[in-house]
Design a protein around this motif. Structure first.
Motif, short mmCIF file in Angstrom:
data_model
loop_
_atom_site.label_atom_id
_atom_site.label_comp_id
_atom_site.label_asym_id
_atom_site.label_seq_id
_atom_site.Cartn_x
_atom_site.Cartn_y
_atom_site.Cartn_z
N SER A 1 -8.21 10.44 -16.78
CA SER A 1 -8.62 9.81 -15.35
C SER A 1 -7.24 9.35 -14.51
N SER A 2 -5.85 9.29 -15.03
CA SER A 2 -4.86 9.00 -14.68
C SER A 2 -4.46 10.12 -13.47
N SER A 3 -5.03 11.33 -13.68
CA SER A 3 -4.59 12.56 -12.95
C SER A 3 -4.87 12.18 -11.26
N GLY A 4 -3.96 12.68 -10.53
CA GLY A 4 -4.08 12.43 -9.02
C GLY A 4 -2.82 12.24 -8.52
N ASN A 5 -3.27 11.89 -7.04
CA ASN A 5 -1.73 11.73 -6.00
C ASN A 5 -1.26 10.14 -6.23
N TYR A 6 -0.27 9.89 -6.19
CA TYR A 6 0.42 8.37 -6.31
C TYR A 6 1.44 8.41 -5.08
N MET A 7 1.36 7.29 -4.43
CA MET A 7 2.15 6.86 -3.34
C MET A 7 2.66 5.39 -3.32
N CYS A 8 3.65 4.80 -2.80
CA CYS A 8 3.91 3.82 -2.69
C CYS A 8 4.74 3.34 -1.52
N ARG A 9 4.89 1.92 -1.31
CA ARG A 9 5.50 1.53 -0.18
C ARG A 9 6.05 0.11 -0.34
N GLY A 10 7.29 -0.56 0.27
CA GLY A 10 7.56 -1.86 0.08
C GLY A 10 7.17 -2.82 1.01
N ARG A 11 6.49 -4.21 0.65
CA ARG A 11 6.48 -4.93 1.58
C ARG A 11 7.12 -6.14 1.70
N ASN A 12 7.83 -6.58 2.69
CA ASN A 12 8.76 -7.70 2.82
C ASN A 12 8.10 -8.93 2.27
N ARG A 13 8.52 -9.56 1.15
CA ARG A 13 7.85 -10.64 0.57
C ARG A 13 7.68 -11.77 1.34
N ARG A 14 8.54 -11.85 2.53
CA ARG A 14 8.73 -13.19 3.26
C ARG A 14 8.07 -12.74 4.73
N ASP A 15 7.53 -11.60 5.16
CA ASP A 15 6.99 -11.03 6.08
C ASP A 15 5.83 -9.97 5.88
N SER A 16 4.42 -10.42 5.82
CA SER A 16 3.58 -9.71 5.42
C SER A 16 3.31 -8.50 6.20
N TYR A 17 3.71 -8.57 7.65
CA TYR A 17 3.58 -7.51 8.63
C TYR A 17 4.76 -6.60 8.71
N SER A 18 5.53 -6.82 7.58
CA SER A 18 7.05 -5.94 7.66
C SER A 18 6.91 -5.17 6.40
N GLN B 1 7.46 2.60 5.25
CA GLN B 1 6.49 3.43 5.32
C GLN B 1 5.89 3.90 3.79
N TRP B 2 4.67 4.60 4.10
CA TRP B 2 4.39 5.03 2.59
C TRP B 2 5.23 6.20 1.95
N SER B 3 5.55 6.33 0.89
CA SER B 3 6.16 7.62 0.40
C SER B 3 5.30 8.75 0.65
N LYS B 4 6.07 9.91 0.47
CA LYS B 4 5.31 11.15 0.19
C LYS B 4 4.38 11.00 -1.25
N THR B 5 3.35 11.86 -1.35
CA THR B 5 2.42 11.74 -2.43
C THR B 5 3.27 12.52 -3.52
N PHE B 6 3.07 11.90 -4.76
CA PHE B 6 3.66 12.55 -6.01
C PHE B 6 2.01 12.84 -6.76
N THR B 7 2.08 14.23 -7.01
CA THR B 7 0.92 14.57 -7.86
C THR B 7 1.06 14.63 -9.35
N LEU B 8 0.13 13.92 -10.01
CA LEU B 8 0.27 13.68 -11.64
C LEU B 8 -1.07 14.49 -12.16
N THR B 9 -0.85 15.29 -12.76
CA THR B 9 -1.80 15.93 -13.66
C THR B 9 -1.81 15.75 -15.15
N VAL B 10 -2.75 15.15 -15.88
CA VAL B 10 -2.91 14.59 -17.21
C VAL B 10 -4.13 15.46 -17.70
N SER B 11 -3.56 16.46 -18.91
CA SER B 11 -4.78 17.22 -19.64
C SER B 11 -5.36 16.33 -20.58
N ALA B 12 -6.55 16.34 -20.78
CA ALA B 12 -7.56 15.42 -21.25
C ALA B 12 -7.22 15.56 -22.97
#
Length: 1793
Positions: A774-791, A794-805
Motif C-alpha cells: 500500500s506504500s506504492s504511489g507518488n510522493y511530493m513534498c514542500r516546506g512551509r515557513n514555521r513562522r508564516d503559514s501563508y509562506s 512550491q511542491w516538489s516534482k513527484t517521485f514514484t515509489l513501487t513496492v512489490s507485495a
C-alpha cells in the motif's frame, strides 16, 4: 483269429437265423454273434446290418463253417422280404366319416399261423386278424401305421412297412360355371369337383322358384351341359357304403328373351336437385300383353324397389349414378330380358337459389318510370316463379304474384325477391337475394359541418348535418355513408363523433321519405374530412423575459392553424388555476400582460365540449434578485517581493464601488482600508473577499466567494529515496528525504503528499518507512515557513515509489543439470528486475558459500540479501545436478511374445552391465503407467491395456545417472482371446471321421485343450500331450466339441471356442401345420400347431423354434386352447431320435401364426337417415378375415333390443328407425366377435327450420336473459320436441320451441335446433342453420371527463358509456365525504353537466327484467378557488441537521375569512393534513426533500386552493463537529492564546467553551454565549474544547477535538532512546527493552512516547517487549516532563528504529571431513542463516529409542551453557552417529539437523 466273410441281411432275418442256429447244438460258439448284435442294438425292424463273423474257433465243426459260408453267399443285402401293410380302399387321403381297412400280408405260411398287431405312431394300436376296419374315421385317426405278426409256432416276429394315413375334415365340393345365361336355343356347362382327392361320382339337383328340388336323372359325371333355367347344385359320393360330401353352393342359370328394356324419367329435366321427387319407369319394348316382374340396379346406394315398374324416390347426393332395369316373365322367373342401357342421373347437392336481376335499381323522378325484374334458375328448366315485395327492411315479405312468368314490370320502390317451383309435389328453390329498387325524389341532400375549421385534430368533437333542400314539411329519415371506419348513426339528421385517425375520408348522406321508405333523394356530394393525428402545440412568446420596475410583460399565445381557438393562461405549473376567469377566455385575443415573476404556460381550446391543445412550452419571467459580487484573480500565489491582482465585479451592471476584506487563520476578518476600487494589488497572503455598493441610501450586494492568496519563497525542492533501488519489496526500510535548496536559516515544517493521504507533516526533512504494497504511489513534498503559514515553497516534482507485495524469491539456474565426466556446472542466482543483492549458495544441507562453480552432484539452492539491516529473499527453487556415467542399460520382456492379453503375466527387466557395486535405483519411461517402479525388474502379474506402451530405463544412484536404454514396445490386448474352432464337415461319414482345428490369433506360444460334451468334461487328450498338439484332432464320435488355448506359466487360458456340434443326419421330411388353417386367428380362439415327421415309425423328441413369447413344449403338437397375442410368431420344428440324440432331421420351414385382439364387428352405413318411403343399407364386417356369419340386433328408446329374425348376411336393408348393432360368429365351438358399435338410423321429414334470437342486440353480456326460438315451417299439426346444439353440450332438449337463458361468457358460440316428432323419436327435421351468440363478461360502465376541476361559476361535463353495445340508459350517483351516495335525480342520459364538487359514478341498464352493468370507477370533481399559496421555512438556515426542530408554514393570500385545513406533500408521504397553517418537525436525514402545501375549505372539502411552489429542505445525517484551532499551543510569558471555534456551514451558531474535560463548566456565562463571535483568548494552560448550539430548544453540535495549551519551560537535559540488547535485528519471539534515558540531574520525570509502530507504549520510562512481533517494528522517540513542574519539559529525543524479523533463524550443521576412517576426529560447524552477533551454540548427540524408532538428544560435554565458538570437535569416532546443534540468544530457537 480269422475272418471268413461278410454277411448283409435285415436285422429281423438276422435275429431269426441266429436264434435257430443257436438252438441247434451244431454251433454253440455262434452265440458271440448274438452277443454282438445285442451289443449294437440291432433289433429295429428295417435296419440293415453288416456283421463280420469273428472269433469262430478252429475247433468248430466243418458243418458250422460251411453253414456260415452258405449264409455269406445266400443272404445278399436288400433281398430279404418283410410283411406288407396295405389300405383298402387305397385313396391318397380320407375324410372324417369314411371307413378304411388295413390288410397285413406276412408273405409266409397261412394267415392262421400268425397273431397280428397294428402299431400307430410307434405305439401299439390294436390286436386283430389279418385285416382290420375303422368304420368311421376322424382327424385323430391320421398317423403312421405298421403291422407286425408273431408266428404261433416259431415265435418269430415280422414287421411290415410303415403306411401313412391322412384323415381330413369333411371335404368341400365346388360347383363352377362358365356363363350362367343360356342364349336362345343354347346350353351352358356346369362342373362339380372335390379338391385333391379321387374316386368320386356326382349327383346333380335342380329347382326353380315355382318347383321343388329334384335330382337330374342319368347324371353322375363331373361335367354336365344344361339347357333349362333354374337353380343347380351337386354333391360327391364314393366308397361302400357310399360316403357323401356336403352339397355345393347353388348356381342360378337363366334363359334370355329378346325383348328390350328401357329406363325413362318422368320429367326430362336437364338438372336434378337434392330433395326433388324422381320417377323412373322400366319399359319393355314389344312386350305385348305379357306380365312382367321388374329388377332394378344402380351404381349408387339407393335401395331399389322390388318388382315394380316405377321407381319413385327423393333425390339426394347418394342418388347420383347409372340406373338400369330388367324384366322377368312373371310366369317363369328364369326368363329375363337383358339389362337396359344405363340412364345417367346427376344430382346437385345444394338447393338451387333463384337469381333476380333488374334492368335498373332506380326509378327516375317524374312520371312514367318503370323497372323490369327477371327471375331465373341457372342451367335448369321447368320452373314457374313466385314474386315477393317488402315495404321496409323490418316488414314481412308479401307475395305479389305466384306461379307466374320469369319477368314482371314495377313502378314502386321496395325490396323484391323471387323463387322458382316445379314438379308435383312442388319443389321450391331458395329465395333469391333481395333486389332493392329506389324511387328517386327531386330534393337534394347536402352534408354540412357545424364548425367549418380548415383542420381537425384527433379527439375533437365533430358534428355533421344532413340538410334536405326544398324539403318543405316532409318528414325524413336519414342514411349516412363514409369511406372511413366510423360507425354511422341510424336515421339521424346529425352525426356527432370524436375525431380519430380512422375518421379521415368522405362523408355522404341521403334522405328517405319517412312514410315511403324506398322513396329517397340522390346521395349528397361528399364532404372530405382530414384529421391530424397529433394534438396541436400552443406557442407562447414574451416581448421580454424580465419585468421592469413597476412595469409588465406582454405574453402572446397562438395555435396554428388558428381557426376558432380561445386561450387559457397559467402561472406556476400546468395544474395551476387559470390566470383569467373561464368566462373571460372567450373574450381573449391571445395576449395578456403580467407583472409577477414566475413560469408561464398557455394552451388553446375550441368547440363544445372544449377540445384543448397541448400546453405551450413554458416562459420564465423574472425580476432581478440581489446580485452577488464576484472575485477573480489571475495567479493566487505571490512571487517573492511581488504582488497579485484581485478584481471585484457585479455582472451586467454599473455604478458600483467595492469594499475589500482580509483575514488569516490567526486573525479575524478586517476591511482593507482605503480600497474601494474594482481592482487591487496585494502583497500579503491571506483570505480575501469583496462586496459592491451604490446609491443612496447605500445598496449592498452579497459578499463574493473567498479567495486564498499565498506567498511563495524562491527555493528548489526535490524528493530523494535512500537507498535508491529500482524496485522495493514489502518489509524493506526506505527513507524519503525532502531537500530544500536556498532556504537559508528558515525553519521549515514539511508537508508530504502520499498515496494514503492528501497531506502528511513532519518536523524534520526525512521520513523513514517500513514499506508495504500500500506504500506504492507518488510522493511530493514542500516546506512551509514555521513562522508564516501563508509562506511556503512550491511542491516538489513527484517521485514514484513501487513496492512489490511479496518477498522476492531468488531464482537459481544452472548452465546444465548434468555434470559431464570431469567437468563442472556454473550456477547463476538472481532476483528479477532489482539490484543491490549479494548471493550465497548451498548444496544439500551444507554450509552457505559464495562459490558458484560446482563439480559434485546434489540438490542446490541460493538466497540473496541487501540493505542494513540485511533484507533476505526467499530461498530459490531447488536445482538438482547429476553427474553422468557412460553406461547404457538394456530392457527385455519375458516372455517375449508379440501380443500380450489382459490377465497374462509379463516381466520387464532393466540390466546395467559391469556396475554391480553401485546401488542403483531404476527410472522407467513407460508411456502409460500410474506407478513408476524403482527396481530393475518390473513384474506385471495381471496385464491390462493400460500397460501397453514403450518402455525404457536408466539407473540413478548418489546423483549419478546412466544413459536411457533403447525403447522396447509392449502391446496388451484389452480383450481375452477367444479360441476359434472349425470342422471340415459337421456330419460324420460312415466309418470316417471329422477333423477339428483350433487356433488363437496371433498364435505365439499356444497349446490347445480339447473337450467333448460340455466345458466341464475331462480333456479328450492327456494334459502331457497338450504340448505335443499342433491344433488339430480327428474325431469319429458325434457330439458337442469345444477347445481353448493355453500358454505361459502359470498357464493363461484363452476363452473357450464356440461349440461345434457333430451330428449324423436322417432324411425324414418335417412339416409344421395349423389346424384350423385360417389366415388370421383371434384372441380366445382354439388352434393346434403340429410338427409332422414323414416316413418311418421312429420315436422322436421334438424341438421347436419360435419368435413368439410362449415356447411350445417338446411334443409333436402344441395345442392352444385360448390364443393370445403372445402366441403370434413364426414356428418351425425338427426331430431328434429318442434313442440317438445326435441323429436329427433338418429343420422344417417356418409357418406364421398371427393372433389379433378379439375382433369387433364393424357396421357401416351409407346414409343413416331414411328418406320418406325409402330404406338404408347396413353392412357388417370383420376386417381381413373369413368364415363369418352375422347376427343383427335392433332396439329403440321405447323397446328392448331384439335380434333381427332371418338375417345372418353381411348386408341388410332396413326401413325402420332405431339403434342397430351386429356381431360375427364362426368355428365350432362358436367363437363370437365383440358387438359392433351402434348405428342410429333415423327418418327425416321435409320441413324448414330456423333459429332466432330475442332481443336482437349486437352484443350480449354475462347475466342477461335472452330467448332463442326454433321456428319450423310446414310442419302441419305435428307435435314437436325440440333439440338444441349449444357450445356447452352436444344436445339439449325442450318441450317448447323457445329456450330462455341467463347467459354467461361460456354461453358464447353457435346454436342450432331441430324438431323431433313426439310420437316417433326417430323422426326428425333437419338441423337449422347456425346462429352465433357472443357473450361478453359483465360490462363495466365507463365515466370520462374532460377537466375534473370546476372553475369558479362554471361546470364540467361527465360522460357515461358501455363499450360497443346499444340500448342503454344510465343512472348517475354522487357522494361527498360528508354525505352518503345518492342518485342524481332526473338524469338518465349519457352526458351530464355538473357544477357541484363531489365523487361521481354511473352504471348502465337495459332490458326486461332490467340488467345492470357494474358501477363505473369513481371520478372526483373539485372546485378551485383563486388564491395564492406559498411555503416558508423557519428558521431559514441553508443546512439543517438531523435532530433539529424546524417549522414549515403555509401562507394563503386573498383567502378572506375562509377557514382552511392544510394539506402537505412531503418526501415521506403523498399527503399530510394539519388544522393550522404550520407544521413543526424534529427532522432526520429522511426529512430531506421538497415540500408543498395547499388549503382546503373546511366547510366544503371539494373546494381547495392550488398547490404552492415547492421549497427544498436538506437535512444532514451526521451531527456537525466544530473545528477548534489555536494561533499558538504555548502561552508566552504574560500573554495569551486565541482559540477559534467554527461549525460549517455557519448559519446561526453560537459557541460554548470548556477547559479540562467535556463535563467541565462553561468558561463563559451561558447568557454571553450569544454575544460570542466564535473566538476567545485564554492565558491558562490546559485541555480546551468547544461546541456550537443554535435554535430553540438549543441543538448542540458535537464537541470539537481538544487542543492542549501549555505554558512551557524547556529544560536542557538531553534525551536518548536505547535498545537492550542493542542488536541490529530482532527475531519474532525475542525479548527487547526500549528505554527513555534523560541525561543530567536526578529529577523525577514523567515520560511521553511517540512511535510509528502499531503497538503504542504507555508512559513509563521503559517499554519492555517480552515477545517481539512485526507489530512492534517502527520508530520510537520520547520526552520527559518534570513530575514536580508539569510545565517544564525536555525536547523530543531523536527516533530510534526497531526491526522485528518474523522468520525464525535456521541453524545449519556441517561436518568436515564427510568421510572418516575409524578413530579419526571430526569437526562439527554450526552456522545461523543471516549471521549476526550474540549467538551461543549448543551441541547434541542423537540416541535412538528402540521402542518407537525415534531419537532423543544428549548434550555433548562442555555444551551445557553453550559455546561462543560455532565449531565443536568430536574425537575418536569409530561408528556412524547423528549430531544436532542449536543456536540461541537468550531464547534458544530449535534448528534440527
Amino acid at each position: 483269429m480269422s475272418t471268413f466273410g461278410t454277411l448283409c441281411i435285415s436285422a429281423s432275418d438276422f435275429t431269426k437265423f441266429h436264434h435257430r442256429l443257436y438252438r441247434s447244438s451244431l454251433c454253440p460258439d455262434v452265440s458271440q454273434i448274438g452277443v454282438w448284435t445285442q451289443k449294437h442294438n440291432l433289433k429295429q425292424a428295417g435296419d440293415r446290418v453288416t456283421v463280420s463273423v469273428l472269433d469262430v474257433k478252429m475247433k468248430n465243426t466243418l458243418f458250422c463253417v460251411l453253414l456260415l459260408f452258405l449264409l455269406n453267399t445266400l443272404f445278399l443285402c436288400g433281398d430279404a422280404q418283410d410283411a406288407v401293410l396295405t389300405l383298402e380302399p387305397n385313396w391318397s387321403s380320407f375324410f372324417t366319416g369314411e371307413s378304411v381297412t388295413f390288410m397285413c400280408d406276412m408273405k409266409e405260411g397261412k394267415d392262421t399261423d400268425w397273431e397280428y398287431k397294428i402299431n400307430k405312431d410307434g405305439r401299439e394300436f390294436v390286436p386283430y386278424n389279418s385285416s382290420y376296419t375303422i368304420e368311421t374315421l376322424s382327424t385323430v385317426s391320421s398317423g403312421q401305421y405298421q403291422c407286425s405278426g408273431h408266428h404261433k409256432s416259431s415265435n418269430d416276429t415280422t414287421t411290415s412297412n410303415i403306411t401313412s394315413l391322412t384323415v381330413l375334415d369333411k371335404p368341400n365340393i365346388k360347383l363352377t360355371a362358365g356363363p350362367t345365361i343360356i342364349p336362345v336355343g343354347g346350353r351352358v356347362n356346369l362342373s362339380c369337383s372335390v379338391d385333391d382327392s379321387d374316386g368320386w361320382k356326382y349327383d346333380w339337383f335342380r329347382r326353380t322358384s315355382n318347383s321343388n328340388e329334384a335330382q337330374v336323372d342319368g347324371k353322375e359325371n363331373r361335367d354336365i351341359r344344361v339347357s333349362q333355367g333354374g337353380i343347380y347344385r351337386c354333391r360327391g359320393g364314393r366308397g361302400k357304403p357310399v360316403y357323401y360330401t356336403d352339397y355345393s353352393d347353388e348356381v342360378t342359370v337363366e334363359i334370355t328373351v329378346s325383348n328390350k328394356a328401357v329406363v325413362k324419367m318422368q320429367n326430362d329435366w336437364s338438372q336434378i336437385f337434392r330433395g326433388e321427387r324422381i320417377t323412373l319407369t322400366c319399359e319393355i319394348q314389344d312386350g305385348g300383353d305379357t306380365e312382367w316382374e321388374y329388377l332394378w340396379t344402380t351404381s349408387n346406394s339407393e335401395t331399389s324397389p322390388k318388382q315394380r315398374e316405377r321407381w319413385i324416390f327423393t333425390a339426394s347426393a347418394s342418388s347420383r349414378g347409372n340406373y338400369r332395369c330388367q324384366g322377368k316373365l312373371k310366369m317363369d322367373f328364369y326368363f329375363p330380358t337383358e339389362w337396359s342401357d344405363p340412364l345417367r342421373l346427376t344430382v346437385t347437392a345444394n338447393k338451387p337459389r333463384a337469381s333476380l336481376t333488374a334492368n335498373s335499381r332506380v326509378i327516375t323522378a317524374g312520371g312514367g318510370g318503370r323497372v323490369r325484374l327477371s327471375c331465373s334458375v341457372d342451367e335448369s328448366n321447368g320452373w314457374k316463379y313466385d314474386w315477393f315485395k317488402r315495404e321496409s327492411e323490418s316488414s314481412a315479405a308479401q307475395i305479389i304474384k305466384d306461379k307466374g312468368p320469369d319477368t314482371m314490370s314495377i313502378s314502386d320502390g321496395g325490396m323484391y325477391n323471387c323463387r322458382g317451383g316445379r314438379g308435383n309435389p312442388v319443389y321450391y328453390t331458395e329465395n333469391s337475394a333481395a333486389v332493392t329498387v329506389w324511387k328517386r325524389v327531386s330534393n337534394k341532400a347536402v352534408v354540412k359541418m357545424q364548425n367549418d375549421w380548415s383542420q381537425i385534430f384527433r379527439g375533437e368533437t365533430i358534428t355533421l348535418t344532413c340538410e334536405i333542400q326544398d324539403g318543405g314539411d316532409t318528414e325524413w329519415e336519414y342514411l349516412w355513408t363514409t369511406s372511413s371506419s366510423e360507425t354511422s348513426p341510424k336515421q339521424r339528421e346529425r352525426w356527432i363523433f370524436t375525431a380519430s385517425a380512422s375518421s379521415r375520408g368522405n362523408y355522404w348522406c341521403q334522405g328517405k321519405v319517412k312514410m315511403d321508405f324506398y322513396s329517397s333523394t340522390e346521395w349528397s356530394d361528399p364532404l372530405r374530412l382530414t384529421v391530424t393525428e397529433s394534438k396541436p402545440q400552443s406557442k407562447l412568446r414574451a416581448d421580454r423575459t424580465e419585468v421592469p420596475v413597476g412595469g409588465s410583460v406582454t405574453l402572446s399565445c397562438s395555435v396554428n392553424p388558428s381557426s376558432g381557438w380561445k386561450y387559457y393562461w397559467y402561472r406556476g405549473d400546468q395544474s395551476s388555476e387559470l390566470l383569467i376567469r373561464h368566462d373571460d377566455v372567450f373574450k381573449s385575443n391571445g395576449q395578456i400582460s403580467v407583472s409577477q415573476e414566475g413560469q408561464y404556460w398557455c394552451r388553446g381550446g375550441r368547440g363544445e365540449p372544449v377540445y384543448y391543445s397541448q400546453y405551450s412550452q413554458s416562459v420564465r419571467i423574472n425580476t432581478l434578485a440581489i446580485p452577488k459580487a464576484k472575485v477573480t484573480a489571475g495567479p493566487t500565489i505571490i512571487p517573492v517581493g511581488g504582488r497579485v491582482t484581485l478584481s471585484c465585479s457585479v455582472d451586467d451592471s454599473d455604478g458600483w464601488k467595492y469594499d475589500w476584506f482580509r483575514r488569516t487563520s490567526n486573525s479575524n476578518e478586517a476591511q482593507v482600508v482605503g480600497e474601494e476600487n474594482r481592482d487591487i494589488r496585494v502583497s500579503q497572503g491571506g483570505i480575501y473577499r469583496c462586496r459592491g455598493r451604490r446609491g443612496k441610501p447605500v445598496y449592498y450586494t452579497d459578499y463574493s466567494d473567498e479567495v486564498t492568496v499565498e506567498i511563495t519563497v524562491s527555493t528548489s525542492v526535490s524528493v530523494t529515496l535512500q537507498p535508491d533501488w529500482s524496485q522495493i519489496f514489502s518489509g524493506e526500510k526506505i527513507t524519503v528525504r525532502c531537500e530544500i535548496q536556498g532556504g537559508g536559516d528558515t525553519e521549515w515544517d514539511y508537508e508530504w503528499k502520499t498515496p494514503q493521504s492528501t497531506s502528511h507533516q513532519t518536523h524534520v526533512n526525512y521520513w523513514t518507512l517500513s514499506v508495504s504494497e500500500s506504500s506504492s504511489g507518488n510522493y511530493m513534498c514542500r516546506g512551509r515557513n514555521r513562522r508564516d503559514s501563508y509562506s511556503s515553497t512550491q511542491w516538489s516534482k513527484t517521485f514514484t515509489l513501487t513496492v512489490s507485495a511479496n518477498r522476492p524469491r531468488a531464482s537459481l539456474r544452472a548452465d546444465s543439470e548434468v555434470i559431464p565426466a570431469g567437468g563442472r556446472v556454473t550456477l547463476s542466482c538472481s532476483v528479477d528486475e532489482s539490484e543491490g543483492w549479494k548471493y550465497w549458495f548451498r548444496r544439500n544441507s551444507g554450509s552457505w558459500s559464495s562459490e558458484n562453480r560446482v563439480s559434485e552432484g546434489g540438490v542446490y539452492y541460493c538466497t540473496g540479501g541487501r540493505g542494513n539491516p540485511v533484507y533476505y529473499t526467499e530461498n530459490s527453487n531447488e536445482v538438482t545436478i547429476n553427474k553422468t556415467v557412460s553406461i547404457r542399460p538394456t530392457v527385455t520382456l519375458d516372455p517375449n511374445w508379440s501380443l500380450i492379453y489382459t490377465g497374462e503375466t509379463i516381466t520387464v527387466r532393466c540390466w546395467i552391465q559391469n556396475h554391480e557395486r553401485t546401488q542403483w535405483t531404476y527410472e522407467w519411461r513407460p508411456t502409460n503407467l500410474n506407478t513408476y517402479p524403482t527396481q530393475s525388474e518390473y513384474r506385471i502379474y495381471r496385464a491390462a491395456e493400460s500397460h501397453s506402451g514403450d518402455y525404457s530405463c536408466r539407473g540413478r544412484g548418489d546423483y549419478l545417472l546412466t544413459e536411457w536404454s533403447r525403447v522396447i514396445k509392449l502391446t496388451v490386448s484389452p480383450t481375452k482371446p477367444e479360441a476359434e474352432l472349425n470342422a471340415d464337415i459337421k456330419v460324420i461319414p460312415v466309418g470316417g471321421s471329422v477333423t477339428l482345428s483350433c487356433s488363437v490369433n496371433p498364435s505365439s506360444g499356444w497349446k490347445y485343450y480339447w473337450y467333448r460334451g460340455d466345458q466341464s468334461t475331462e480333456l479328450l487328450i492327456r494334459q502331457d500331450d497338450v504340448f505335443k498338439s499342433n491344433g488339430q484332432i480327428s474325431v469319429s464320435k458325434e457330439g458337442q466339441y469345444w477347445c481353448r488355448g493355453g500358454r505361459g506359466e502359470p498357464v493363461y487360458y484363452s476363452q473357450y471356442s464356440q461349440s461345434v456340434r457333430i451330428n449324423t443326419l436322417v432324411s425324414n421330411r418335417v412339416v409344421v401345420t395349423l389346424n384350423p388353417n385360417w389366415s388370421e386367428i383371434y384372441h380366445g380362439e382354439m388352434i393346434t400347431v403340429r410338427c409332422e415327421i414323414q416316413g418311418g415309425n421312429t420315436s422322436w423328441e421334438y424341438e421347436w423354434k419360435t419368435t413368439s413369447s410362449i415356447k411350445p413344449s417338446n411334443q409333436n403338437e402344441f395345442r392352444i386352447s385360448s390364443a393370445s397375442s403372445s402366441h403370434s410368431g413364426n414356428y418351425r420344428c425338427k426331430g431328434r431320435r429318442k434313442n440317438a440324440q445326435y441323429k436329427t432331421t433338418e429343420w422344417s420351414d417356418f409357418i406364421k401364426l398371427t393372433v389379433q385382439s378379439k375382433p369387433g364387428s364393424k357396421p357401416t352405413a351409407g346414409p343413416t337417415i331414411i328418406p320418406v318411403g325409402g330404406r338404408v343399407t347396413l353392412s357388417c364386417s370383420v376386417d381381413d378375415s373369413d368364415g363369418w356369419k352375422y347376427d343383427w340386433f335392433r332396439r329403440t328408446s321405447n323397446s328392448n333390443e331384439a335380434q333381427v329374425v332371418g338375417e345372418e348376411n353381411r348386408d341388410i336393408r332396413v326401413s325402420q328407425g332405431g339403434i342397430y348393432r351386429c356381431r360375427g360368429r364362426r368355428g365350432e365351438p362358436v367363437y363370437y366377435t365383440v358387438y359392433s358399435d351402434e348405428v342410429t338410423v333415423e327418418i327425416t321429414v321435409s320441413t324448414s327450420v330456423s333459429v332466432t334470437l330475442q332481443p336482437d342486440w349486437s352484443q350480449i353480456f354475462s347475466g342477461e336473459k335472452i330467448t332463442v326460438r326454433c321456428e319450423i315451417q310446414g310442419g302441419g299439426d305435428t307435435e314437436w320436441d325440440y333439440e338444441w346444439k349449444t357450445p356447452q353440450s352436444t344436445s339439449h332438449q325442450t318441450h317448447v320451441n323457445y329456450w330462455t337463458l341467463s347467459v354467461s361468457e361460456s354461453s358464447s358460440g353457435n346454436y342450432m335446433c331441430r324438431g323431433r316428432n313426439r310420437r316417433d323419436s326417430y323422426s326428425s327435421t333437419q338441423w337449422s342453420k347456425t346462429i352465433t351468440l357472443t357473450v361478453s363478461a359483465i360490462p363495466k360502465a365507463k365515466v370520462t371527463a374532460g377537466p375534473t376541476i370546476i372553475p369558479v361559476g362554471g361546470r364540467v361535463t361527465l360522460s357515461c358509456s358501455v363499450d360497443d353495445s346499444d340500448g342503454w340508459k344510465y343512472d348517475w350517483f354522487r357522494r361527498t365525504s360528508n354525505s352518503n351516495e345518492a342518485q342524481v335525480v332526473g338524469e338518465e342520459n349519457r352526458d351530464i353537466r355538473v357544477s357541484k364538487g363531489g365523487i361521481y359514478r354511473c352504471r348502465g341498464r337495459r332490458g326486461k327484467p332490467v340488467y345492470y352493468t357494474d358501477y363505473s370507477d369513481e371520478v372526483t370533481v373539485e372546485i378551485t378557488v383563486s388564491t395564492s399559496v406559498s411555503v416558508t421555512l423557519q428558521p431559514d438556515w441553508s443546512q439543517v441537521f438531523s435532530g433539529e426542530k424546524i417549522t414549515v408554514r403555509c401562507e394563503i393570500q386573498g383567502g378572506g375569512d375562509t377557514e382552511w385545513d392544510y394539506e402537505w406533500k412531503t418526501p415521506q408521504s403523498t399527503s399530510h393534513q394539519t388544522h393550522v397553517n404550520y407544521w413543526t418537525l424534529s427532522v432526520s436525514e429522511s426529512s430531506s426533500g421538497n415540500y408543498m402545501c395547499r388549503g382546503r375549505n373546511r366547510r366544503d372539502s371539494y373546494s381547495s386552493t392550488q398547490w404552492s411552489k415547492t421549497i427544498t429542505l436538506t437535512v444532514s445525517g451526521e451531527k456537525p463537529k466544530p473545528q477548534l484551532s489555536a494561533d499558538d499551543r504555548d502561552i508566552p510569558v504574560g500573554g495569551s492564546v486565541t482559540l477559534s471555534c467554527s461549525v460549517n456551514p455557519s448559519s446561526g451558531w453560537k459557541y460554548y467553551w470548556y477547559r479540562g474535560d467535556q463535563s467541565s463548566e462553561l468558561l463563559i456565562r451561558h447568557d454571553d454565549v450569544f454575544n460570542s463571535s466564535g473566538k476567545i483568548s485564554v492565558s491558562q494552560e490546559g485541555q480546551y474544547w468547544c461546541r456550537g448550539g443554535r435554535g430553540e430548544p438549543v441543538y448542540y453540535s458535537q464537541y470539537s477535538q481538544s487542543v492542549r495549551i501549555n505554558r512551557l519551560v524547556t529544560v536542557s537535559n538531553r534525551v536518548v532512546v536505547t535498545l537492550h540488547p542493542n542488536w541490529s535485528e530482532i527475531y519474532h519471539g525475542e525479548m527487547i527493552t526500549v528505554r527513555c534515558e534523560i541525561q543530567g540531574g536526578d529529577t523525577e520525570w514523567e515520560y511521553e512516547w511517540e512511535t510509528t509502530s502499531s503497538i503504542k507504549p504507555s508512559n513509563p520510562k521503559e517499554f519492555r517487549i517480552s515477545s517481539a512481533s512485526s507489530s512492534h517494528s517502527g520508530n520510537y522517540r520520547c520526552k520527559g516532563r518534570k513530575k514536580n513542574a508539569q510545565h517544564e519539559t525536555t525536547e523530543w529525543s531523536d527516533f530510534i528504529e526497531l526491526t522485528v524479523n518474523n522468520n525464525k533463524p535456521q541453524s545449519v550443521l556441517t561436518v568436515s571431513p564427510s568421510w572418516l576412517s575409524p578413530g579419526a576426529s571430526v569437526t562439527l560447524k554450526c552456522e545461523v542463516e543471516h549471521p549476526s552477533s550474540g549467538w551461543r551454540f549448543y551441541w547434541y548427540k542423537t540416541v535412538p529409542k528402540l521402542s518407537d524408532r525415534l531419537y532423543r538428544y544428549e548434550l555433548l560435554p562442555g555444551s551445557d551453557s553453550g559455546t561462543e565458538e560455532d565449531s565443536y570437535m568430536v574425537h575418536g569416532q569409530t561408528h556412524t552417529a547423528g549430531y544436532v546443534c542449536r543456536a540461541g540468544k537468550f531464547l534458544v530457537c530449535d534448528m534440527p539437523y
